[in-house]
Scaffold this active site. Structure first.
Site, PDB file in Angstrom:
ATOM      1  CG  LEU A  14      44.695  63.245  70.207  1.00 27.46           C
ATOM      2  CD1 LEU A  14      45.858  63.575  71.125  1.00 27.46           C
ATOM      3  CD2 LEU A  14      45.076  62.083  69.289  1.00 27.46           C
ATOM      4  CG  HIS A  15      37.874  62.891  71.880  1.00 29.44           C
ATOM      5  ND1 HIS A  15      38.386  64.108  71.521  1.00 29.44           N
ATOM      6  CD2 HIS A  15      37.646  62.949  73.202  1.00 29.44           C
ATOM      7  CE1 HIS A  15      38.477  64.874  72.589  1.00 29.44           C
ATOM      8  NE2 HIS A  15      38.036  64.198  73.632  1.00 29.44           N
ATOM      9  CB  ALA A  16      36.168  58.093  68.869  1.00 26.59           C
TER      10      ALA A  16
END
Lengths: 95, 166
Positions: A14-16
């Site tokens: 859950l990044h970018a």
């Protein structure tokens, strides 16, 4: 209140951009939605804010608990689980 | 013994953010130059090479303005890369706010640059930074800071609070 546990398998976690897609999808629901990173013991945090989502540090292959509370909680969880299972716009991770 | 700086696991902000990586009231005409100032500050503190700055700009071009993570704040970063020597952070406040094309959080007054040599270091440093920035009062104080020393003091205060028993 409804909760579900799911493993985030896409490469960025859950990044970018996946995090951005996730928070945008969550923000469309009226229910209060939170994410808890079960592997790191971080959260629960507000799923509608990318800033708070980043504090949960959800990496690839980590297990999270999604919780929704409100009139559209069922639809919210169904949508977000489908999104995560679909790899959040990234190539699915090879098993 | 060579000083290799903070390790990836060591996400203490005060060690990731040396005074040489702080710029107050920088001039930038658009989002690209704002990200460039933030990358230059990482280069100046020995954390990255110029190529990483180009990678940060390319990330916004490819993925859009999601890096504007809170009102007025952009988090400039790219994937771990060979142009990253060690983990580090830069903080740049802008003399004039610039638009990144974000629907809700424009215009940007503060650019935080982030570099890490590996995925786990990137994720933990990002999470620590997000913790630091998640307080609206602290964000406002950061955006209005007039000296690098004031920015450093905020970081040290944050870590002192985080370390003390609740």
């Amino acid at each position: 209140v409804r909760s579900v546990e799911i493993v985030v398998a896409n490469p960025s976690g859950l990044h970018a951009r996946p995090a951005a897609l996730f928070t945008q999808a969550a923000a469309r629901f009226g229910s209060r939605i939170t994410v808890e990173n079960l592997d790191r013991g971080k959260g629960p945090v507000d799923a509608k804010s990318i800033l708070f989502l980043l504090t949960a540090a959800v990496s690839r292959d980590q297990r999270i608990r999604l919780t929704a509370d409100g009139p559209d909680e069922d639809a919210a969880l169904d949508t977000l689980v489908t999104l995560i299972e679909g790899g959040l716009g990234e190539e699915a991770a090879p098993a | 013994v060579a000083d290799t700086g903070p390790t990836a696991e060591d996400a203490a902000l005060s060690r990731l953010l040396p005074p040489s990586a702080i710029r107050i009231g920088a001039s930038a005409d658009d989002w690209r130059s704002a990200v460039r100032v933030s990358g230059d500050a990482l280069v100046a503190s020995g954390v990255t090479e110029d190529a990483y700055t180009d990678e940060m700009i390319a990330t916004v071009e490819q993925l859009g303005p999601y890096i504007v993570i809170a009102p007025g704040i952009a988090l400039a970063h790219s994937r771990p890369s060979p142009a990253v020597r060690r983990a580090g952070i830069s903080i740049v406040t802008l003399a004039r706010p610039v638009e990144f094309g974000h629907r809700e959080n424009d215009p940007v007054r503060l650019v935080v640059g982030l570099a890490a040599p590996d995925d786990e270091g990137h994720v933990t440093a990002l999470a620590t930074l997000a913790d630091f920035l998640s307080d609206a009062t602290r964000r406002e104080a950061l955006m209005s800071a007039t000296t690098a020393a004031a920015v450093r003091a905020m970081v040290v205060d944050f870590e002192t609070q985080a370390a003390s028993p609740r």
